[in-house]
Motif scaffolding. Structure first.
Motif, PDB file in Angstrom:
ATOM      1  N   LEU B  59       0.818  -1.221   0.000  1.00 13.99           N
ATOM      2  CA  LEU B  59       0.000   0.000   0.000  1.00 13.99           C
ATOM      3  C   LEU B  59       0.849   1.267   0.000  1.00 13.99           C
ATOM      4  O   LEU B  59       0.478   2.272  -0.613  1.00 13.99           O
ATOM      5  CB  LEU B  59      -0.928  -0.026   1.226  1.00 13.99           C
ATOM      6  CG  LEU B  59      -2.091   0.957   1.224  1.00 13.99           C
ATOM      7  CD1 LEU B  59      -3.017   0.713   0.045  1.00 13.99           C
ATOM      8  CD2 LEU B  59      -2.875   0.851   2.535  1.00 13.99           C
ATOM      9  N   ARG B  60       1.981   1.213   0.681  1.00 15.96           N
ATOM     10  CA  ARG B  60       2.831   2.400   0.756  1.00 15.96           C
ATOM     11  C   ARG B  60       3.380   2.805  -0.603  1.00 15.96           C
ATOM     12  O   ARG B  60       3.807   3.933  -0.803  1.00 15.96           O
ATOM     13  CB  ARG B  60       3.980   2.172   1.740  1.00 15.96           C
ATOM     14  CG  ARG B  60       3.539   2.235   3.198  1.00 15.96           C
ATOM     15  CD  ARG B  60       4.388   1.376   4.082  1.00 15.96           C
ATOM     16  NE  ARG B  60       5.743   1.854   4.196  1.00 15.96           N
ATOM     17  CZ  ARG B  60       6.215   2.488   5.263  1.00 15.96           C
ATOM     18  NH1 ARG B  60       5.438   2.731   6.292  1.00 15.96           N
ATOM     19  NH2 ARG B  60       7.459   2.881   5.304  1.00 15.96           N
ATOM     20  N   PRO B  65      -3.450   7.870  -4.089  1.00 18.58           N
ATOM     21  CA  PRO B  65      -4.489   7.219  -3.277  1.00 18.58           C
ATOM     22  C   PRO B  65      -5.866   7.212  -3.927  1.00 18.58           C
ATOM     23  O   PRO B  65      -6.655   6.295  -3.700  1.00 18.58           O
ATOM     24  CB  PRO B  65      -4.493   8.039  -1.992  1.00 18.58           C
ATOM     25  CG  PRO B  65      -3.130   8.626  -1.909  1.00 18.58           C
ATOM     26  CD  PRO B  65      -2.724   8.894  -3.319  1.00 18.58           C
ATOM     27  N   ALA B  66      -6.145   8.209  -4.781  1.00 19.77           N
ATOM     28  CA  ALA B  66      -7.459   8.258  -5.441  1.00 19.77           C
ATOM     29  C   ALA B  66      -7.641   7.077  -6.390  1.00 19.77           C
ATOM     30  O   ALA B  66      -8.765   6.707  -6.724  1.00 19.77           O
ATOM     31  CB  ALA B  66      -7.607   9.575  -6.204  1.00 19.77           C
ATOM     32  N   ALA B  67      -6.513   6.480  -6.817  1.00 17.17           N
ATOM     33  CA  ALA B  67      -6.577   5.382  -7.799  1.00 17.17           C
ATOM     34  C   ALA B  67      -6.581   4.020  -7.128  1.00 17.17           C
ATOM     35  O   ALA B  67      -6.283   3.009  -7.764  1.00 17.17           O
ATOM     36  CB  ALA B  67      -5.400   5.491  -8.757  1.00 17.17           C
ATOM     37  N   VAL B  68      -6.944   3.974  -5.842  1.00 21.42           N
ATOM     38  CA  VAL B  68      -6.780   2.726  -5.082  1.00 21.42           C
ATOM     39  C   VAL B  68      -7.579   1.549  -5.674  1.00 21.42           C
ATOM     40  O   VAL B  68      -7.092   0.423  -5.715  1.00 21.42           O
ATOM     41  CB  VAL B  68      -7.108   2.939  -3.577  1.00 21.42           C
ATOM     42  CG1 VAL B  68      -8.568   3.287  -3.355  1.00 21.42           C
ATOM     43  CG2 VAL B  68      -6.696   1.724  -2.756  1.00 21.42           C
ATOM     44  N   PHE B  69      -8.781   1.828  -6.197  1.00 14.73           N
ATOM     45  CA  PHE B  69      -9.583   0.710  -6.709  1.00 14.73           C
ATOM     46  C   PHE B  69      -8.980   0.136  -7.998  1.00 14.73           C
ATOM     47  O   PHE B  69      -8.917  -1.081  -8.163  1.00 14.73           O
ATOM     48  CB  PHE B  69     -11.036   1.139  -6.928  1.00 14.73           C
ATOM     49  CG  PHE B  69     -11.865   1.067  -5.665  1.00 14.73           C
ATOM     50  CD1 PHE B  69     -12.505  -0.106  -5.306  1.00 14.73           C
ATOM     51  CD2 PHE B  69     -11.976   2.155  -4.823  1.00 14.73           C
ATOM     52  CE1 PHE B  69     -13.252  -0.197  -4.135  1.00 14.73           C
ATOM     53  CE2 PHE B  69     -12.714   2.089  -3.645  1.00 14.73           C
ATOM     54  CZ  PHE B  69     -13.352   0.902  -3.310  1.00 14.73           C
ATOM     55  N   GLY B  70      -8.534   1.015  -8.889  1.00 14.50           N
ATOM     56  CA  GLY B  70      -7.910   0.544 -10.132  1.00 14.50           C
ATOM     57  C   GLY B  70      -6.628  -0.219  -9.846  1.00 14.50           C
ATOM     58  O   GLY B  70      -6.350  -1.254 -10.465  1.00 14.50           O
ATOM     59  N   TRP B  71      -5.871   0.266  -8.888  1.00  7.02           N
ATOM     60  CA  TRP B  71      -4.618  -0.390  -8.495  1.00  7.02           C
ATOM     61  C   TRP B  71      -4.918  -1.766  -7.886  1.00  7.02           C
ATOM     62  O   TRP B  71      -4.288  -2.762  -8.210  1.00  7.02           O
ATOM     63  CB  TRP B  71      -3.915   0.530  -7.499  1.00  7.02           C
ATOM     64  CG  TRP B  71      -2.627   0.046  -6.952  1.00  7.02           C
ATOM     65  CD1 TRP B  71      -1.434  -0.010  -7.608  1.00  7.02           C
ATOM     66  CD2 TRP B  71      -2.382  -0.427  -5.622  1.00  7.02           C
ATOM     67  NE1 TRP B  71      -0.470  -0.488  -6.761  1.00  7.02           N
ATOM     68  CE2 TRP B  71      -1.017  -0.749  -5.542  1.00  7.02           C
ATOM     69  CE3 TRP B  71      -3.184  -0.601  -4.490  1.00  7.02           C
ATOM     70  CZ2 TRP B  71      -0.434  -1.242  -4.386  1.00  7.02           C
ATOM     71  CZ3 TRP B  71      -2.606  -1.086  -3.329  1.00  7.02           C
ATOM     72  CH2 TRP B  71      -1.252  -1.404  -3.283  1.00  7.02           C
ATOM     73  N   ALA B  72      -5.926  -1.799  -7.025  1.00 13.95           N
ATOM     74  CA  ALA B  72      -6.311  -3.059  -6.375  1.00 13.95           C
ATOM     75  C   ALA B  72      -6.848  -4.052  -7.408  1.00 13.95           C
ATOM     76  O   ALA B  72      -6.618  -5.260  -7.307  1.00 13.95           O
ATOM     77  CB  ALA B  72      -7.360  -2.798  -5.299  1.00 13.95           C
ATOM     78  N   ARG B  73      -7.547  -3.536  -8.403  1.00 13.03           N
ATOM     79  CA  ARG B  73      -8.117  -4.416  -9.434  1.00 13.03           C
ATOM     80  C   ARG B  73      -7.025  -5.174 -10.181  1.00 13.03           C
ATOM     81  O   ARG B  73      -7.139  -6.396 -10.399  1.00 13.03           O
ATOM     82  CB  ARG B  73      -8.933  -3.572 -10.435  1.00 13.03           C
ATOM     83  CG  ARG B  73      -9.440  -4.378 -11.619  1.00 13.03           C
ATOM     84  CD  ARG B  73     -10.402  -3.571 -12.454  1.00 13.03           C
ATOM     85  NE  ARG B  73      -9.779  -2.383 -12.988  1.00 13.03           N
ATOM     86  CZ  ARG B  73     -10.437  -1.281 -13.360  1.00 13.03           C
ATOM     87  NH1 ARG B  73     -11.743  -1.218 -13.247  1.00 13.03           N
ATOM     88  NH2 ARG B  73      -9.803  -0.248 -13.837  1.00 13.03           N
ATOM     89  N   ALA B  74      -5.958  -4.461 -10.554  1.00  9.42           N
ATOM     90  CA  ALA B  74      -4.863  -5.114 -11.296  1.00  9.42           C
ATOM     91  C   ALA B  74      -4.251  -6.234 -10.449  1.00  9.42           C
ATOM     92  O   ALA B  74      -3.986  -7.333 -10.951  1.00  9.42           O
ATOM     93  CB  ALA B  74      -3.813  -4.073 -11.663  1.00  9.42           C
ATOM     94  N   ILE B  75      -4.061  -5.972  -9.163  1.00 11.97           N
ATOM     95  CA  ILE B  75      -3.473  -6.988  -8.270  1.00 11.97           C
ATOM     96  C   ILE B  75      -4.441  -8.158  -8.103  1.00 11.97           C
ATOM     97  O   ILE B  75      -4.050  -9.327  -8.164  1.00 11.97           O
ATOM     98  CB  ILE B  75      -3.113  -6.359  -6.908  1.00 11.97           C
ATOM     99  CG1 ILE B  75      -1.999  -5.324  -7.085  1.00 11.97           C
ATOM    100  CG2 ILE B  75      -2.720  -7.442  -5.892  1.00 11.97           C
ATOM    101  CD1 ILE B  75      -1.698  -4.504  -5.852  1.00 11.97           C
ATOM    102  N   ALA B  76      -5.712  -7.846  -7.903  1.00  7.75           N
ATOM    103  CA  ALA B  76      -6.710  -8.896  -7.646  1.00  7.75           C
ATOM    104  C   ALA B  76      -6.810  -9.863  -8.826  1.00  7.75           C
ATOM    105  O   ALA B  76      -6.835 -11.089  -8.636  1.00  7.75           O
ATOM    106  CB  ALA B  76      -8.066  -8.261  -7.354  1.00  7.75           C
ATOM    107  N   VAL B  77      -6.866  -9.324 -10.034  1.00  6.24           N
ATOM    108  CA  VAL B  77      -7.005 -10.176 -11.214  1.00  6.24           C
ATOM    109  C   VAL B  77      -5.770 -11.054 -11.372  1.00  6.24           C
ATOM    110  O   VAL B  77      -5.866 -12.261 -11.629  1.00  6.24           O
ATOM    111  CB  VAL B  77      -7.266  -9.307 -12.472  1.00  6.24           C
ATOM    112  CG1 VAL B  77      -7.166 -10.143 -13.743  1.00  6.24           C
ATOM    113  CG2 VAL B  77      -8.634  -8.656 -12.388  1.00  6.24           C
ATOM    114  N   ARG B  78      -4.591 -10.458 -11.195  1.00  7.56           N
ATOM    115  CA  ARG B  78      -3.345 -11.222 -11.329  1.00  7.56           C
ATOM    116  C   ARG B  78      -3.274 -12.350 -10.290  1.00  7.56           C
ATOM    117  O   ARG B  78      -2.958 -13.488 -10.595  1.00  7.56           O
ATOM    118  CB  ARG B  78      -2.162 -10.271 -11.169  1.00  7.56           C
ATOM    119  CG  ARG B  78      -0.843 -10.859 -11.617  1.00  7.56           C
ATOM    120  CD  ARG B  78       0.266  -9.837 -11.531  1.00  7.56           C
ATOM    121  NE  ARG B  78       0.466  -9.348 -10.179  1.00  7.56           N
ATOM    122  CZ  ARG B  78       0.542  -8.067  -9.837  1.00  7.56           C
ATOM    123  NH1 ARG B  78       0.407  -7.141 -10.756  1.00  7.56           N
ATOM    124  NH2 ARG B  78       0.734  -7.705  -8.592  1.00  7.56           N
TER     125      ARG B  78
END
Lengths: 158, 166
Positions: B59-60, B65-78
């Motif tokens: 997370l650091r 920070p505003a892009a947290v969902f898009g960032w999380a999405r890339a990690i989640a799918v991978r």
């Protein structure tokens, strides 16, 4: 017609495990207790009585503020040290944080039994570097907490 | 939650505030679970847990920070594709490609369609149909050229209809 996509859920114990992985040096322990969820949480969620009984360093714990599931608690150690904790407490979930410490508990029903997780961590400079060593040193604390909780639940429920 | 509040929540979590981390976890878990569920299927909870661990450990490093969902999405799918693959449950896909958008069978029995696809193809389907992303963005997230995504989708129309039309 909209497709009914399958959704994966994460129970509170798994959520606590995620936090433990993310908090440098945090200790996480998990066990299945041989009692139903309601009985286990009646003991564990009663923080003012449970924590002094389950944690050797805590002499007393007292709520000083209460706002829904958000609480403020004051704890005292046997050496007389005081700590003020911000607490989130709801059935099956407790997370508390002071300037120096983080603590957490989570529980989920597993048939007639209860899967229970414990988290403990420090909020001090250097915990990131010392993380692996702290985890090793702290492991017995989590195991002891779960053993005592199991014993206390058995005492209370007879 | 408003965007400024969300940005402040992410920043507090990045500073190691455990209560903020917990609140962010509450916010992200349903989203990550919606992505991991259709890709990892029976291993969905494991994939969700693994993805959230990667998200919170890193997370650091999130600069916006505003892009947290898009960032999380890339990690989640991978992570979902990785967990589904390593669980070894992936059956040889009966559907070699992803069904076309709007195909009525997707709505009729999405679970059956997902069961018959390889994890990578489930990921294409999730990103395109559930997340509404275009082919270029899907290709970027899955690290495959846009042309590959396009050709997969094009060929999918025929193979999927053939499979269902029997």
């Amino acid at each position: 017609m909209t497709p009914n996509w399958p959704v994966a859920d994460l129970d509170p114990v798994r959520r606590l495990a995620v936090l433990a992985e993310a908090i440098p040096g945090a200790v996480f322990a998990e066990d299945v207790l041989d009692a139903p969820f309601d009985q286990v949480w009646a003991v564990a969620g009663d923080l003012e009585n449970a924590l002094p009984a389950l944690l050797t360093d805590v002499r007393s714990m007292r709520f000083v503020e209460h706002d829904g599931e958000r609480l403020v608690a004051e704890a005292r150690s046997h050496l007389g040290l005081r700590d003020r904790f911000d607490v989130v407490l709801r059935p099956g979930w407790c997370l508390m944080q002071s300037g120096r410490l983080i603590g957490g508990m989570a529980a989920v029903a597993d048939g007639d039994r209860t899967r229970f997780g414990f988290l403990g961590g420090l909020r001090l400079p250097g915990t990131r570097l010392a993380g692996p060593a702290l985890r090793r040193l702290g492991r017995p604390i989590g195991r002891r907490f779960l053993r005592r909780l199991g014993e206390r639940v058995a005492e209370v429920t007879g | 939650m408003s965007e400024p509040d969300r940005v402040e929540l992410v920043r507090a979590a990045q500073r190691g505030d455990a209560l903020a981390m917990q609140e962010l976890l509450t916010l992200l878990t349903p989203y990550v679970g919606r992505l991991c569920g259709p890709i990892a299927l029976a291993d969905g909870p494991d994939a969700t847990q693994e993805a959230l661990i990667v998200i919170f450990r890193n997370l650091r490093q999130l600069a916006e920070p505003a892009a947290v969902f898009g960032w999380a999405r890339a990690i989640a799918v991978r992570e979902a594709v990785r967990v589904a693959r390593s669980a070894g449950r992936a059956r040889p896909s009966e559907l070699p490609e992803v069904p076309a958008k709007g195909d009525p069978q997707l709505a009729a029995d999405i679970r059956d369609v997902l069961d018959r696809l390889a994890p990578e193809h489930r990921a294409v389907l999730v990103l395109r149909d559930l997340e509404g992303l275009d082919e270029q963005t899907v290709g970027g997230l899955l690290d495959v050229p846009t042309g590959t995504v396009k050709s997969r989708l094009f060929r999918a129309r025929r193979s999927f209809r053939k499979a269902w039309g029997r």
